[in-house]
Design a protein around this motif. Structure first.
Motif, short mmCIF file in Angstrom:
data_model
loop_
_atom_site.label_atom_id
_atom_site.label_comp_id
_atom_site.label_asym_id
_atom_site.label_seq_id
_atom_site.Cartn_x
_atom_site.Cartn_y
_atom_site.Cartn_z
N ALA A 135 -1.15 -5.14 1.73
CA ALA A 135 -2.55 -4.86 1.40
C ALA A 135 -3.36 -4.56 2.66
CB ALA A 135 -3.17 -6.05 0.66
N TRP B 75 -0.71 6.36 -0.99
CA TRP B 75 -1.05 6.63 -2.39
C TRP B 75 0.21 6.79 -3.23
CZ3 TRP B 75 0.28 11.17 -5.00
CH2 TRP B 75 -0.22 11.28 -6.30
N GLY C 163 1.80 3.59 -4.29
CA GLY C 163 0.98 2.70 -5.08
C GLY C 163 0.33 1.58 -4.30
N LEU C 164 0.08 1.80 -2.99
CA LEU C 164 -0.51 0.74 -2.17
C LEU C 164 -2.04 0.69 -2.27
CD1 LEU C 164 1.67 0.96 1.07
CD2 LEU C 164 2.03 -0.40 -0.98
N THR D 128 -4.29 -0.22 -4.39
CA THR D 128 -4.57 -0.98 -5.59
C THR D 128 -6.08 -1.14 -5.77
OG1 THR D 128 -4.52 -3.09 -4.41
CG2 THR D 128 -2.42 -2.25 -5.30
N GLY D 129 -6.48 -1.68 -6.93
CA GLY D 129 -7.90 -1.91 -7.17
C GLY D 129 -8.50 -2.86 -6.15
N GLU D 130 -7.77 -3.91 -5.81
CA GLU D 130 -8.26 -4.87 -4.81
C GLU D 130 -8.44 -4.21 -3.45
OE1 GLU D 130 -6.84 -9.15 -2.90
OE2 GLU D 130 -5.36 -7.71 -3.60
N VAL D 131 -7.48 -3.39 -3.05
CA VAL D 131 -7.55 -2.70 -1.76
C VAL D 131 -8.76 -1.77 -1.72
CG1 VAL D 131 -6.44 -0.88 -0.39
CG2 VAL D 131 -5.11 -2.85 -1.16
#
Length: 259
Positions: free
Chosen positions: A54, A194, A197-198, A200-203
């Motif tokens: 993350a 991208w 899939g790194l 993420t919504g949190e990132v």
């Protein structure tokens, strides 16, 4: 810890969030003044809270506006024959490095990177310089290596900076080369992060919150360089490399031993 905060930011605590804010402010100034070191500082701190998978994409996303902010001066003051090969080769090598990030031990990778940076810094301190005209194959090799390291650990900047500082030139031209190389590495990482899939919504949420802080102090750092900071540039850059390299080495060893 307030429940609302936990609901918004997941595993990051309020204390860790405050630490991340302070880190972003310091990293932005570093990026604006010496042109590098911000990603390494961000990854080092956020890896302890969120883990490297993350921390690395967050460091990448928050740096994009600052990259666009600094690129005009980089192309105006730097050497395009140095910057462009780094950009092209970074695009090739960064996706391979990202595969390492998601499959191998990031702590071991950061230990190796820190040792390499410190070794190259020792050569710089002893007066090592690249000739004015460098074989294109050597520059391609440096670009591939830096791109791979950027994809694997988000810290390809310091190896690129070592090469930039080893080239002859004024503080303005060296800083232009540094910013150009680091910017190329940052942009080269966007697609592989991208694709795997790194982002993420949190990132993305944390990145959007941090961007104004980071970009604001980047502007402050750039203004400082344009004022009185220019005369201290090379020494400041080498000191930043030394501190970042040693701290990263210590943190990575501790992280590795802790499992």
């Amino acid at each position: 810890m307030p429940a609302s905060f936990e609901a918004l930011f997941g595993p990051i605590s309020l204390a860790a969030f405050v630490l991340a804010v302070v880190t972003m402010l310091a990293a932005g100034f570093l990026r604006g003044f010496v042109g590098f070191g911000a990603s390494m500082l961000i990854v080092m701190v956020l890896s302890l809270v969120l883990g490297p998978v993350a921390a690395v994409p967050i460091a990448n996303v928050v740096g994009v506006p600052a990259t666009l902010q600094l690129l005009p001066s980089a192309f105006r003051e730097g050497d395009r024959s140095f910057i462009l090969p780094f950009f092209v080769t970074s695009l090739i090598a960064a996706p391979i490095g990202t595969l390492v990030l998601i499959t191998l031990d990031a702590a071991l990778m950061n230990i190796a990177i820190a040792l390499f940076v410190l070794a190259m810094l020792a050569l710089l301190y002893r007066g090592w310089k690249l000739p004015t005209t460098v074989n294109p194959g050597i520059m391609v090799g440096f670009g591939l290596g830096a791109g791979f390291v950027q994809g694997a650990g988000g810290v390809g900047g310091p190896p690129a900076v070592v090469v930039a500082l080893a080239r002859p030139g004024t503080a303005q031209s060296q800083r232009g080369n540094v910013i150009g190389a680091v910017s190329a590495l940052s942009l080269a990482s966007l697609f592989p992060f991208w694709y795997h899939g790194l982002f993420t919504g949190e990132v993305l949420l944390l990145s959007l919150l941090f961007i104004p802080l980071y970009s604001g102090t980047t502007w402050v750092g750039a203004r400082y360089f344009a004022g009185i900071g220019g005369i201290h540039y090379r020494n400041a850059a080498m000191l930043a490399l030394a501190v970042i390299g040693m701290v990263t080495l210590g943190v990575a060893i501790r992280y590795y031993l802790a499992g």
